[in-house]
Every structure is written in C-alpha cells, then in structure tokens.
Design a protein around this motif. Sequence first.
Motif, PDB file in Angstrom:
ATOM      1  N   ARG A 115     -12.573   5.571  -8.615  1.00 16.42           N
ATOM      2  CA  ARG A 115     -11.540   5.636  -7.578  1.00 16.42           C
ATOM      3  C   ARG A 115     -12.039   6.451  -6.385  1.00 16.42           C
ATOM      4  O   ARG A 115     -11.829   6.085  -5.225  1.00 16.42           O
ATOM      5  N   GLN A 135      -0.991  16.244  -6.455  1.00 16.68           N
ATOM      6  CA  GLN A 135      -2.325  16.742  -6.092  1.00 16.68           C
ATOM      7  C   GLN A 135      -3.340  15.594  -6.054  1.00 16.68           C
ATOM      8  O   GLN A 135      -4.156  15.515  -5.144  1.00 16.68           O
ATOM      9  N   ILE A 159       2.936   1.602  -3.376  1.00 18.89           N
ATOM     10  CA  ILE A 159       2.122   2.107  -4.489  1.00 18.89           C
ATOM     11  C   ILE A 159       1.810   3.578  -4.254  1.00 18.89           C
ATOM     12  O   ILE A 159       1.810   4.384  -5.180  1.00 18.89           O
ATOM     13  N   LEU A 196     -11.948  13.550   3.661  1.00 20.05           N
ATOM     14  CA  LEU A 196     -12.249  12.380   2.831  1.00 20.05           C
ATOM     15  C   LEU A 196     -12.764  11.236   3.699  1.00 20.05           C
ATOM     16  O   LEU A 196     -13.720  10.546   3.346  1.00 20.05           O
ATOM     17  N   HIS A 222     -10.154  21.914   1.407  1.00 21.11           N
ATOM     18  CA  HIS A 222      -9.024  22.295   2.253  1.00 21.11           C
ATOM     19  C   HIS A 222      -7.667  22.028   1.586  1.00 21.11           C
ATOM     20  O   HIS A 222      -6.671  21.750   2.256  1.00 21.11           O
ATOM     21  N   LEU A 223      -7.671  22.093   0.239  1.00 23.85           N
ATOM     22  CA  LEU A 223      -6.401  22.039  -0.477  1.00 23.85           C
ATOM     23  C   LEU A 223      -5.791  23.432  -0.492  1.00 23.85           C
ATOM     24  O   LEU A 223      -4.638  23.623  -0.857  1.00 23.85           O
ATOM     25  N   ARG A 279      -8.421   0.945   6.015  1.00 26.45           N
ATOM     26  CA  ARG A 279      -7.440  -0.012   6.519  1.00 26.45           C
ATOM     27  C   ARG A 279      -7.986  -1.436   6.560  1.00 26.45           C
ATOM     28  O   ARG A 279      -7.248  -2.377   6.803  1.00 26.45           O
ATOM     29  N   ARG A 339      -7.092   0.907  -5.875  1.00 21.70           N
ATOM     30  CA  ARG A 339      -6.561   0.608  -4.545  1.00 21.70           C
ATOM     31  C   ARG A 339      -6.151   1.886  -3.832  1.00 21.70           C
ATOM     32  O   ARG A 339      -6.354   2.053  -2.627  1.00 21.70           O
ATOM     33  N   MET A 340      -5.570   2.820  -4.590  1.00 15.55           N
ATOM     34  CA  MET A 340      -5.185   4.101  -3.985  1.00 15.55           C
ATOM     35  C   MET A 340      -6.405   4.937  -3.615  1.00 15.55           C
ATOM     36  O   MET A 340      -6.359   5.745  -2.693  1.00 15.55           O
ATOM     37  N   ARG A 347       0.829  -1.203   0.000  1.00 16.28           N
ATOM     38  CA  ARG A 347       0.000   0.000   0.000  1.00 16.28           C
ATOM     39  C   ARG A 347       0.870   1.262   0.000  1.00 16.28           C
ATOM     40  O   ARG A 347       0.668   2.175  -0.794  1.00 16.28           O
ATOM     41  N   PRO A 364     -10.171  16.885  -8.751  1.00 10.65           N
ATOM     42  CA  PRO A 364      -9.692  18.171  -9.264  1.00 10.65           C
ATOM     43  C   PRO A 364      -9.791  18.251 -10.781  1.00 10.65           C
ATOM     44  O   PRO A 364     -10.082  17.266 -11.463  1.00 10.65           O
ATOM     45  N   ARG A 375      -2.991  13.770  -2.916  1.00 10.59           N
ATOM     46  CA  ARG A 375      -3.636  14.442  -1.777  1.00 10.59           C
ATOM     47  C   ARG A 375      -5.138  14.196  -1.770  1.00 10.59           C
ATOM     48  O   ARG A 375      -5.723  13.985  -0.712  1.00 10.59           O
ATOM     49  N   VAL A 376      -5.790  14.230  -2.943  1.00  8.35           N
ATOM     50  CA  VAL A 376      -7.240  14.071  -2.922  1.00  8.35           C
ATOM     51  C   VAL A 376      -7.673  12.637  -2.627  1.00  8.35           C
ATOM     52  O   VAL A 376      -8.814  12.425  -2.259  1.00  8.35           O
ATOM     53  N   VAL A 377      -6.788  11.645  -2.796  1.00 11.33           N
ATOM     54  CA  VAL A 377      -7.183  10.309  -2.347  1.00 11.33           C
ATOM     55  C   VAL A 377      -6.753  10.062  -0.897  1.00 11.33           C
ATOM     56  O   VAL A 377      -6.933   8.964  -0.373  1.00 11.33           O
ATOM     57  N   GLY A 378      -6.167  11.058  -0.256  1.00 18.06           N
ATOM     58  CA  GLY A 378      -5.883  10.947   1.169  1.00 18.06           C
ATOM     59  C   GLY A 378      -4.466  10.522   1.508  1.00 18.06           C
ATOM     60  O   GLY A 378      -4.177  10.161   2.646  1.00 18.06           O
ATOM     61  N   ILE A 379      -3.581  10.543   0.506  1.00 16.88           N
ATOM     62  CA  ILE A 379      -2.171  10.241   0.788  1.00 16.88           C
ATOM     63  C   ILE A 379      -1.523  11.541   1.252  1.00 16.88           C
ATOM     64  O   ILE A 379      -1.477  12.516   0.504  1.00 16.88           O
ATOM     65  N   PHE A 392      -6.971   4.322  -0.171  1.00 18.88           N
ATOM     66  CA  PHE A 392      -5.749   4.405   0.636  1.00 18.88           C
ATOM     67  C   PHE A 392      -6.059   4.527   2.120  1.00 18.88           C
ATOM     68  O   PHE A 392      -5.361   3.981   2.966  1.00 18.88           O
ATOM     69  N   LEU A 393      -7.144   5.233   2.448  1.00 20.50           N
ATOM     70  CA  LEU A 393      -7.457   5.474   3.862  1.00 20.50           C
ATOM     71  C   LEU A 393      -8.262   4.341   4.488  1.00 20.50           C
ATOM     72  O   LEU A 393      -8.524   4.353   5.684  1.00 20.50           O
ATOM     73  N   ARG A 410     -11.564  24.012  -4.209  1.00 21.27           N
ATOM     74  CA  ARG A 410     -10.283  23.705  -3.547  1.00 21.27           C
ATOM     75  C   ARG A 410     -10.296  24.167  -2.095  1.00 21.27           C
ATOM     76  O   ARG A 410      -9.712  23.523  -1.222  1.00 21.27           O
ATOM     77  N   PHE A 437     -13.181  14.972  -3.520  1.00 19.91           N
ATOM     78  CA  PHE A 437     -12.960  16.015  -4.519  1.00 19.91           C
ATOM     79  C   PHE A 437     -12.182  15.439  -5.695  1.00 19.91           C
ATOM     80  O   PHE A 437     -11.176  14.763  -5.501  1.00 19.91           O
ATOM     81  N   THR A 453      -7.459  17.746   4.377  1.00 21.37           N
ATOM     82  CA  THR A 453      -8.094  17.076   3.239  1.00 21.37           C
ATOM     83  C   THR A 453      -8.370  15.594   3.502  1.00 21.37           C
ATOM     84  O   THR A 453      -9.465  15.108   3.230  1.00 21.37           O
ATOM     85  N   GLU A 454      -7.362  14.883   4.052  1.00 21.44           N
ATOM     86  CA  GLU A 454      -7.567  13.440   4.201  1.00 21.44           C
ATOM     87  C   GLU A 454      -8.608  13.118   5.266  1.00 21.44           C
ATOM     88  O   GLU A 454      -9.335  12.133   5.152  1.00 21.44           O
ATOM     89  N   ARG A 477      -5.131  26.639   1.950  1.00 13.85           N
ATOM     90  CA  ARG A 477      -5.074  26.883   3.395  1.00 13.85           C
ATOM     91  C   ARG A 477      -5.628  28.240   3.795  1.00 13.85           C
ATOM     92  O   ARG A 477      -6.167  28.410   4.883  1.00 13.85           O
TER      93      ARG A 477
END
Lengths: 299, 251
Positions: free
Chosen positions: B164, A184, A174, B91, B66-67, B122, B115-116, A171, B99, A187-191, B119-120, B62, B97, B87-88, B69
């Motif tokens: 996604r 960017q 990737i 989400l 919160h992309l 678990r 998969r990404m 994870r 972009p 960031r929007v997928v939360g990384i 990402f959050l 944006r 969002f 941002t995370e 500040r």
Amino acid sequence: MAFPAMAFPAMAVIAQAVNGIMMGAVYALFAVGMVLVFGVMRVLNFAHGAVFMAGGYLCWFAMAHVSPIYPVALLFSTAGGAAIGLVLERLVFRRLRENLSMQIVASLGLILMAQNGVLLLFGADALQIEAPSLRRVLRLGELGFTVQHLVILAAVAVAVASLHVFLSRSRLGIAMRAASQDIQAARVVGIAPDRVFAITFALSGALAALGGALLGPLFLVFPGMGDLPLLKGLTAIVLGGMGSVWGAVLGGLAIGLLEAEATLFAPTDYRDLVVFAALIATLLLRPRGLFGTAIRGEP
Amino acid sequence: MPISADPIVQTSALPASALSVRNLSAGYAGRMIVDGIDLDVAAGEVVTIIGQNGAGKSTLLRAIAHLLRQRTGAIRLRGADVTALPTEALLQRGLAFIPQGRSIFPRLTVAENLRMGGFLLRDAALLRARIDAQLDAFPALAALRETPAANLSGGQQRQLEIARTMVMDPAVLMLDEPSIGLAPLIVGQVFSTLRGLAAAGKAVLMVEQNVRRALEASDRGIVLELGRAKLQDHASALLGDERVARLYMGG
C-alpha cells in the motif's frame, strides 16, 4: 389469507405497515446521518434534530419564495443542510472530537440557538408547506395513502442507495471508511482527517435536512419537529448496533413499523412504550444491537 | 550502562542523501524526547535505529513524518527542504511512513487498501498501473484482492502495508518495528522485502527491537539513547560490538 384471531383486521395491519415504513424511512434517513458522523469522527451530534428542523424550514422557505416546485425545494433544503453541517463541523465539533460530554453540552446549546432562532425568524406558529398535490390521497383497493408517502419512500431509497455507492465505490467514500477504521493509518496514506470530517458532516447535514424537507409537507413545520426523529433515530442507531449504515436503516424501519403496528393493539399514547420496551428487550438479548459487531462501528 | 560516544558520521563518503535530518528535536507537551538528532539515509541503503524502550525511536520517525507537530530542526528530502510540509505533502514528495502495529484498514478489502495507498494519486491510469505492479510484486495479495484486510495473516497484513505504501512509489520508506508480532520465518521475508526495495533504489529507515536480525539486513545502524544518537556505524560493526550485543541483543 385469514388472520387466526380477527382482533387485527389484515387491512389495518397493512395500512399501518405503509405508515410505519414511511415513518421508518424518515427515521432511517435521520439515523444514517448521525451514525455516519459517529462512525467517522466518534462524535454524537444531538443537534442533528435541529438540522432536520432547519430542513423543514428551508423547504417551506424554498416553496414560498424560491420555487413552488417541490423537487427544487428538496434540493435547496439538502444543499442548505450540507452547508449547515460544514459550519457545525468547522466551528463546533472539530474542537470537541475527543470529548463526548462537551459534544452533548454543545449540541444542547445548538438546539436552543436553532429553535429560538427559528422562533425569531418565523414566529411560534407551525407553518404549512403549500403542496396540495403531495397530500393527494391514492387508493389501492381499500388502502389509502398520500402521494407524499411514495415520495418519501422513493427519496429515502435513492438517498440510501447513493450513499451506499458513494461509500463503497468512490475515492472519498472509501477514504471516509478508512478514516473511521484507523485515523493514523489514514494520515500516513495522505488522507487529511479535517477534510474527511468536513465532508462527513456536510453529508450528514444534507441527509438530516432532506428528512425534514420530506416530512414537512405531511406534518407541519415547527421548531420542535426534530425532537421526535432525534429520539427515534437514536433508538434506531442503538437497535441497529451503533455501527453500520445498514444497521441504522433497518433499525429505523423496524422502529417505524413497530410503533405503527403498536397502535393496533395498544392505545396510541403507548406506542413509544412499545418501541422502548422492544429496544430494552433487544439489548438484553443482544447487547451489540441487531446488526452490531464486537468491533466499534464504521459507516 | 551508557555506550561511549564515538559517532562515526560519514556523510561525505555516502552518495547524496535521500533523507537528511539535522538537529531534530521533538516531543510532547514541552518535554523533548528526541534531542538534536542528525541522520542521513542514502538511496539504496537500509538504516536501522535501535535503542531501549523510551529512547525516542518511534518519536523520531513520527517527527520526521510530521505526525508530531512539536519539533525543531531541519529535514531535507532529496536535497529539498521539506521541514515545514505536512504529512501528506511529504508523502507526495516521496517520504512514506508505516507506523507501529497494524496500520492496514481492517474492514477494507485488499484492493481498497491499495487504492487508499494511492489516495493522493489523481491519475486513475497511473494508480491502476501502480496497484497492478504491487499485486505482481506480492502475488499472495493478488489472490486475496477482495478479502477484508482483517482476514489476512499477520505476514500478509505486513505485506499489504508495504504494498500500500509503495503505491506512492516513495523514495524514502520509514518503518516503525516492521517485525513486531511476526513469526521468525515471516520476519526474514519482511527484511528481505526491504532489502529488495533498497536494491531497487529506495532509502529505507526503520526502528527495530529485533536488533540482531534487523542489523543483519541493514547497511548501517544508529543507537539511540535518551533521545540522542549515541553511536552510528556500519551494521556489521554494531553486530560485532560487544556492548551493543549485551545491551540490545540480550547476549
């Protein structure tokens, strides 16, 4: 099989190939760590050689004061390199992400600090890592090489293979590739970019320090021991295409082989000339490097 | 020519807001580009923000994500104040969002992109189930699982972005110009996908230059001018508004 012209006896060519692949593996390990940071963060860390050198000293220190078992010392150095990487990212390079010229200035400052710090702590004399078993010479017919040659090849193979599995399956691996392709979108997928950057630098530092700890027992440990891998590692990255991990690996191996074989037909002092002439020729023919693509790199 | 201010904000008539923005101002380097915006998007609703270039449409999204500040105001997500969250965390709470432009990871495969998207998440089993659900919803993507996203067509890439994003199963989906660069037929598919998401209870907020087609697919529209909401109305009313037509639909 006879060589057409007997100027280079076949055995000498093979012996130099063994040396060349061994040094090439070290360059490859070095280059992979640098290309990883460049790919993910667009940061060129010229202090990577100082981390390599620190790996050599950490290995010497571990062998002398922690455990005389070499694999333990390798792990110790690798972990130490990861910690150094984390500190470098947090304190220096995180602030310089968009600024290549300041990255270079900061790198040079770090190199000065590291080399003089080492002088202060360990003195100016080169140190010898006490590991006679690693310097034992193995014979394969007429061919002779040290145990450490095999250890280096095995360790680099394991490190590169593990890195490949990490980047292609895990994870976080990737996510590192994702961040390198589009920060960017990451960031929007939360990384969280800062976390990815910290992990990247830790990994890069670990690989550099492992390189220093691997080369230490063959050569000596001294403040400038990272300079040569820096030069050759950078060349490997450019030769490989400034992009991929595999480009850096193959570029490193190619340079190691080339400079070792060059000693057969030119004076030893000319081997760098041969390497850089080959680099220039390659870039003239393929400006993207051997394995580069038109797209700016990712690990 | 400015549009006369006649804001119709019928917050009371709407079901509880999924996303509620109050007095949001945002900008870059001290210059406010979005100036005191109020807006609400309810579950099941598609809301489109229109306006000329530089009106602050992208900046508004944006800032909500919160992309960006530098902003003031309040943002509530399903009733909870989320103004301070990064941002995370947004989400994770259900605000997603997409972009502007291509935001897929070009050299990751379709499967890796999905998969990404999670990402959050678990929980591996949940992640697998969510990815499978998206592959069911977008069969074209299922056939291309192991293909690098860069090799997909523009429409497939947009599908992948949406799929996604939906892996996180957000309550609110914001999109910045989802129709940009797509063939007219594909634009229709994207908007009908968004209508489908709204029908499934999502709140959809998008920015669009393709004003007529976007409004046709929307419940409400917001006209942004120089960072302020000049007009908020039902999409059908905006479509019939002669000034909106002249200024934003080239008609």
